[in-house]
Design a protein around this motif. Structure first.
Motif, PDB file in Angstrom:
ATOM      1  N   UNK A  57       0.796  -1.106  -0.108  1.00 17.32           N
ATOM      2  CA  UNK A  57      -0.151   0.137  -0.043  1.00 17.32           C
ATOM      3  C   UNK A  57       0.981   1.103   0.069  1.00 17.32           C
ATOM      4  N   UNK A  58       0.711   2.377  -0.911  1.00 17.08           N
ATOM      5  CA  UNK A  58       1.307   3.382  -1.013  1.00 17.08           C
ATOM      6  C   UNK A  58       0.423   4.481  -0.867  1.00 17.08           C
ATOM      7  N   UNK A  59       0.840   5.463  -0.115  1.00 15.34           N
ATOM      8  CA  UNK A  59       0.142   6.756   0.078  1.00 15.34           C
ATOM      9  C   UNK A  59       1.053   7.980  -0.347  1.00 15.34           C
ATOM     10  N   UNK A  60       0.714   8.981  -1.178  1.00 15.47           N
ATOM     11  CA  UNK A  60       1.371  10.168  -1.406  1.00 15.47           C
ATOM     12  C   UNK A  60       0.764  11.197  -0.813  1.00 15.47           C
ATOM     13  N   UNK A  61       1.249  11.901   0.240  1.00 12.21           N
ATOM     14  CA  UNK A  61       0.906  13.139   1.108  1.00 12.21           C
ATOM     15  C   UNK A  61       1.690  14.509   0.747  1.00 12.21           C
ATOM     16  N   UNK A  77      -2.165  16.929   3.103  1.00 14.29           N
ATOM     17  CA  UNK A  77      -3.237  16.324   2.127  1.00 14.29           C
ATOM     18  C   UNK A  77      -2.998  14.974   1.522  1.00 14.29           C
ATOM     19  N   UNK A  78      -3.981  14.121   1.552  1.00 14.22           N
ATOM     20  CA  UNK A  78      -3.652  12.797   0.883  1.00 14.22           C
ATOM     21  C   UNK A  78      -3.703  13.250  -0.770  1.00 14.22           C
ATOM     22  N   UNK A  79      -2.730  12.892  -1.590  1.00 13.58           N
ATOM     23  CA  UNK A  79      -2.837  13.077  -2.845  1.00 13.58           C
ATOM     24  C   UNK A  79      -3.095  11.698  -3.732  1.00 13.58           C
ATOM     25  N   UNK A  80      -2.459  10.611  -3.266  1.00 20.74           N
ATOM     26  CA  UNK A  80      -2.692   9.194  -3.964  1.00 20.74           C
ATOM     27  C   UNK A  80      -2.678   8.309  -2.974  1.00 20.74           C
ATOM     28  N   UNK A  81      -3.403   7.457  -3.079  1.00 15.60           N
ATOM     29  CA  UNK A  81      -3.772   6.069  -2.206  1.00 15.60           C
ATOM     30  C   UNK A  81      -4.062   4.996  -3.294  1.00 15.60           C
ATOM     31  N   UNK A  82      -3.092   3.889  -3.254  1.00 17.71           N
ATOM     32  CA  UNK A  82      -3.033   2.781  -4.210  1.00 17.71           C
ATOM     33  C   UNK A  82      -2.252   1.747  -3.806  1.00 17.71           C
ATOM     34  N   UNK A  83      -2.857   0.353  -4.075  1.00 21.29           N
ATOM     35  CA  UNK A  83      -1.933  -0.865  -3.507  1.00 21.29           C
ATOM     36  C   UNK A  83      -1.179  -1.387  -4.935  1.00 21.29           C
ATOM     37  N   UNK A  84      -0.046  -1.707  -4.567  1.00 24.71           N
ATOM     38  CA  UNK A  84       0.595  -2.435  -5.684  1.00 24.71           C
ATOM     39  C   UNK A  84       1.132  -3.636  -5.508  1.00 24.71           C
ATOM     40  N   UNK A 107       5.322   2.992 -10.029  1.00 26.10           N
ATOM     41  CA  UNK A 107       5.452   4.263 -10.544  1.00 26.10           C
ATOM     42  C   UNK A 107       4.135   5.326 -10.301  1.00 26.10           C
ATOM     43  N   UNK A 108       4.439   6.313  -9.907  1.00 19.44           N
ATOM     44  CA  UNK A 108       3.402   7.374 -10.037  1.00 19.44           C
ATOM     45  C   UNK A 108       3.660   8.325 -10.506  1.00 19.44           C
TER      46      UNK A 108
END
Length: 319
Positions: free
Chosen positions: A267-271, A276-283, A289-290
């Protein structure tokens, strides 16, 4: 946080010697407000007999730009006082390379002291103690307890405990040392309590700005809050030891992640830097790659839940 004791520099050679001695007895610290990203706090220790009537502080950079200015809300400086300064448009970043803090008196009528500063980091350089609290401000006595749980921006519990009020204690608090980031704290009633005016929330030893405290409804309350949101340390209680399992870096208009132990990224989160949460995705692959093309240039925090560990990296995005 690195303790900042600022020495005095006088603006005018003709300034009276008595005033110089008085100012030499004042030490100040400068830091961000814990819960409000629009404020800087100046904490002053005054060992002199001078009260510095109706004081106000102003922070300037070396070019003379006003970085932050305080509202006069004190009758004078006691042995220990603090004032909140509103951050001005000229301020950016998390540090002041060089500049001065001026102490004015009588509602900014008279300049009294000038404190030079160099290389001041306004962020904590270690975890900061947070105090979950349960208190009564009403006339009737409250007995009972509440449980609390603190979670970080990835939804992970980083601390918990129980706060109890009895006939001898009408304000209960716990403590936990945390890093800057986005959090929420939940309070749940344990032993039934009634009467008084019950409050729950969090605070720190630094006074100034809004403190996340709300009236308790007698069942449960959840309070989200940002903690030193200008700063970019991991939102964990302490660093996770051991060999790093995920490589995280920005390159070629994207943020790239590589698993170093042959397992899926997870699980990856970009803050963003303001929490603020920008991206939340499971790889499920070993690489990820984001694409950064749609992101506003700036510093971001990448949080990776990899197996049983959490890895955090600060990256600079410049699409």
């Amino acid at each position: 946080m690195k303790r900042l004791i600022l020495s005095l520099s006088l603006l005018w050679a003709s300034f009276p010697l008595a005033a110089q001695t008085t100012c030499d007895s004042v030490a100040i610290e400068v830091q961000f407000a814990p819960f409000d990203d629009s404020l800087i706090i100046v904490s002053a220790t005054n060992q002199s007999q001078e009260i510095f009537s109706y004081p106000g502080f102003i922070l300037f950079n070396n070019s003379g730009d006003t970085l932050a200015i305080g509202s006069v809300n004190l009758f004078g400086l006691g042995q220990s006082s603090s004032q909140t300064l509103s951050i001005q448009p000229a301020f950016s970043g998390t540090a002041v390379g060089s500049g001065v803090v001026q102490l004015w008196t009588n509602f900014y009528d008279s300049l009294h002291c000038t404190f030079p500063i160099t290389g001041v980091n306004l962020c904590p350089d270690t975890c900061v103690t947070l105090y979950p609290s349960f208190a009564n401000s009403g006339g009737a006595m409250v007995t009972g307890n509440v449980s609390w749980t603190l979670t970080n921006s990835m939804g992970q519990a980083v601390g918990s405990g129980t706060l109890e009020m009895d006939s001898l204690t009408q304000e209960a608090r716990d403590s936990i040392c945390i890093n800057p980031g986005s959090y929420s704290i939940s309070f749940t009633q344990g032993t039934a309590s009634s009467g008084g005016q019950q409050w729950v929330g969090v605070s720190t030893a630094v006074y100034g700005g809004t403190v996340p405290m709300v009236m308790f409804n007698g069942t449960s309350e959840t309070i989200p809050f940002s903690f030193y949101s200008q700063c970019s340390l991991p939102t964990t209680v302490q660093d996770i030891p051991g060999k790093k399992a995920v490589q995280i870096y920005a390159a070629g208009g994207s943020i790239r992640l590589n698993s170093l132990d042959g397992t899926a990224i997870g699980a990856v989160r970009l803050v963003s830097i303001n929490g603020s949460l920008v991206v939340s995705k499971n790889f499920s692959s070993e690489t990820a790659e984001i694409i950064a093309a749609d992101l506003v240039p700036g510093i971001y925090i990448v949080q990776v839940q990899h197996g049983q560990q959490v890895w955090v990296e600060k990256v600079l995005v410049n699409p």
